[in-house]
Design a protein around this motif. Sequence first.
Motif, PDB file in Angstrom:
ATOM      1  N   VAL A  18      42.412  34.259  29.683  1.00  0.00           N
ATOM      2  CA  VAL A  18      42.663  35.271  30.707  1.00  0.00           C
ATOM      3  C   VAL A  18      43.337  36.502  30.100  1.00  0.00           C
ATOM      4  O   VAL A  18      42.914  37.634  30.333  1.00  0.00           O
ATOM      5  CB  VAL A  18      43.523  34.685  31.857  1.00  0.00           C
ATOM      6  CG1 VAL A  18      44.033  35.782  32.776  1.00  0.00           C
ATOM      7  CG2 VAL A  18      42.724  33.663  32.640  1.00  0.00           C
ATOM      8  N   MET A  79      38.360  48.480  40.327  1.00  0.00           N
ATOM      9  CA  MET A  79      38.999  47.528  39.406  1.00  0.00           C
ATOM     10  C   MET A  79      39.988  48.262  38.496  1.00  0.00           C
ATOM     11  O   MET A  79      41.085  47.787  38.251  1.00  0.00           O
ATOM     12  CB  MET A  79      37.952  46.815  38.548  1.00  0.00           C
ATOM     13  CG  MET A  79      37.160  45.767  39.282  1.00  0.00           C
ATOM     14  SD  MET A  79      38.113  44.321  39.688  1.00  0.00           S
ATOM     15  CE  MET A  79      38.367  43.618  38.074  1.00  0.00           C
ATOM     16  N   SER A 107      50.643  37.470  36.835  1.00  0.00           N
ATOM     17  CA  SER A 107      50.008  36.841  37.994  1.00  0.00           C
ATOM     18  C   SER A 107      49.661  37.879  39.052  1.00  0.00           C
ATOM     19  O   SER A 107      48.575  37.843  39.646  1.00  0.00           O
ATOM     20  CB  SER A 107      50.926  35.787  38.609  1.00  0.00           C
ATOM     21  OG  SER A 107      51.078  34.711  37.726  1.00  0.00           O
ATOM     22  N   ILE A 110      46.605  39.917  37.872  1.00  0.00           N
ATOM     23  CA  ILE A 110      45.378  39.138  38.015  1.00  0.00           C
ATOM     24  C   ILE A 110      44.999  39.001  39.483  1.00  0.00           C
ATOM     25  O   ILE A 110      43.827  39.133  39.852  1.00  0.00           O
ATOM     26  CB  ILE A 110      45.530  37.758  37.341  1.00  0.00           C
ATOM     27  CG1 ILE A 110      45.572  37.945  35.824  1.00  0.00           C
ATOM     28  CG2 ILE A 110      44.409  36.817  37.747  1.00  0.00           C
ATOM     29  CD1 ILE A 110      45.929  36.705  35.057  1.00  0.00           C
ATOM     30  N   ASP A 111      45.992  38.779  40.351  1.00  0.00           N
ATOM     31  CA  ASP A 111      45.719  38.670  41.787  1.00  0.00           C
ATOM     32  C   ASP A 111      45.140  39.968  42.346  1.00  0.00           C
ATOM     33  O   ASP A 111      44.210  39.951  43.154  1.00  0.00           O
ATOM     34  CB  ASP A 111      46.978  38.288  42.556  1.00  0.00           C
ATOM     35  CG  ASP A 111      47.417  36.856  42.305  1.00  0.00           C
ATOM     36  OD1 ASP A 111      46.592  36.057  41.813  1.00  0.00           O
ATOM     37  OD2 ASP A 111      48.600  36.534  42.599  1.00  0.00           O
ATOM     38  N   LYS A 113      43.487  42.375  40.668  1.00  0.00           N
ATOM     39  CA  LYS A 113      42.136  42.574  40.138  1.00  0.00           C
ATOM     40  C   LYS A 113      41.151  41.629  40.829  1.00  0.00           C
ATOM     41  O   LYS A 113      40.036  42.022  41.178  1.00  0.00           O
ATOM     42  CB  LYS A 113      42.093  42.343  38.627  1.00  0.00           C
ATOM     43  CG  LYS A 113      42.986  43.262  37.827  1.00  0.00           C
ATOM     44  CD  LYS A 113      42.469  44.658  37.786  1.00  0.00           C
ATOM     45  CE  LYS A 113      43.357  45.515  36.896  1.00  0.00           C
ATOM     46  NZ  LYS A 113      42.936  46.902  36.876  1.00  0.00           N
ATOM     47  N   THR A 114      41.571  40.388  41.034  1.00  0.00           N
ATOM     48  CA  THR A 114      40.709  39.406  41.695  1.00  0.00           C
ATOM     49  C   THR A 114      40.425  39.808  43.132  1.00  0.00           C
ATOM     50  O   THR A 114      39.294  39.674  43.614  1.00  0.00           O
ATOM     51  CB  THR A 114      41.352  38.006  41.641  1.00  0.00           C
ATOM     52  OG1 THR A 114      41.623  37.674  40.277  1.00  0.00           O
ATOM     53  CG2 THR A 114      40.465  36.955  42.244  1.00  0.00           C
ATOM     54  N   ALA A 115      41.434  40.315  43.827  1.00  0.00           N
ATOM     55  CA  ALA A 115      41.248  40.739  45.217  1.00  0.00           C
ATOM     56  C   ALA A 115      40.257  41.901  45.301  1.00  0.00           C
ATOM     57  O   ALA A 115      39.388  41.914  46.184  1.00  0.00           O
ATOM     58  CB  ALA A 115      42.588  41.137  45.833  1.00  0.00           C
ATOM     59  N   LEU A 117      37.887  42.588  43.154  1.00  0.00           N
ATOM     60  CA  LEU A 117      36.578  42.025  42.840  1.00  0.00           C
ATOM     61  C   LEU A 117      36.013  41.263  44.039  1.00  0.00           C
ATOM     62  O   LEU A 117      34.843  41.429  44.408  1.00  0.00           O
ATOM     63  CB  LEU A 117      36.689  41.098  41.625  1.00  0.00           C
ATOM     64  CG  LEU A 117      35.405  40.510  41.094  1.00  0.00           C
ATOM     65  CD1 LEU A 117      34.489  41.606  40.583  1.00  0.00           C
ATOM     66  CD2 LEU A 117      35.708  39.528  39.973  1.00  0.00           C
ATOM     67  N   ARG A 118      36.835  40.456  44.665  1.00  0.00           N
ATOM     68  CA  ARG A 118      36.402  39.667  45.819  1.00  0.00           C
ATOM     69  C   ARG A 118      35.999  40.573  46.982  1.00  0.00           C
ATOM     70  O   ARG A 118      34.994  40.327  47.655  1.00  0.00           O
ATOM     71  CB  ARG A 118      37.526  38.725  46.260  1.00  0.00           C
ATOM     72  CG  ARG A 118      37.114  37.709  47.297  1.00  0.00           C
ATOM     73  CD  ARG A 118      38.239  36.771  47.708  1.00  0.00           C
ATOM     74  NE  ARG A 118      39.058  36.272  46.623  1.00  0.00           N
ATOM     75  CZ  ARG A 118      40.331  36.649  46.398  1.00  0.00           C
ATOM     76  NH1 ARG A 118      40.933  37.506  47.189  1.00  0.00           N
ATOM     77  NH2 ARG A 118      41.010  36.143  45.386  1.00  0.00           N
ATOM     78  N   SER A 121      32.679  42.721  45.976  1.00  0.00           N
ATOM     79  CA  SER A 121      31.484  41.985  45.549  1.00  0.00           C
ATOM     80  C   SER A 121      30.387  41.888  46.602  1.00  0.00           C
ATOM     81  O   SER A 121      29.212  41.996  46.247  1.00  0.00           O
ATOM     82  CB  SER A 121      31.868  40.590  45.073  1.00  0.00           C
ATOM     83  OG  SER A 121      32.594  40.677  43.875  1.00  0.00           O
TER      84      SER A 121
END
Length: 156
Positions: A18, A79, A107, A110-111, A113-115, A117-118, A121
């Motif tokens: 990661v 992003m 954390s 990453i959260d 960036k993930t949010a 992306l989610r 998408s």
Amino acid sequence: MKHWIKRSLFGLFGGALVIGSIAGCAGQRHGWSGMTEQDRAEFRTKVVDRVGSKLDLDTAQKQRLSVLAEKLQAQRTAMRDAGGAGGTRSQFTSLFAGARLDQAGASKLIDEKTAVLRNGSPEVIAAAADFFDNLNPSQQVKVREFMERGRRWHRG
């Protein structure tokens, strides 16, 4: 091997993966970052024209490809901008500023960036599906061949 050793090794490997991924993305300073929005739009147009000629796209298909390119660029920008000002690279390097790695900050990054992306998408997937589903079978075969060969498609 004892269970806790395996878990520790997998955890370290996963964490390294990661962090390496984030560092790899954070280090990309060339290309898009030096372009203005107008330069990016011109580049997208050139890419759409090039792909359109390779796939023999009609006008409607080129329009769908253009929408897909815009959605991908919007996702990339989101992003990059996730997590506030300063950019991903400065955010990433700030994690290592103290005597210990800022685990909470990592954390959080990453959260975030993930949010992004989610959340973005579904639009990208819908645009990709709209483009691909409206290709004829021979064009779909060309797209699959491109994906198998990777990024060197334009040189063949």
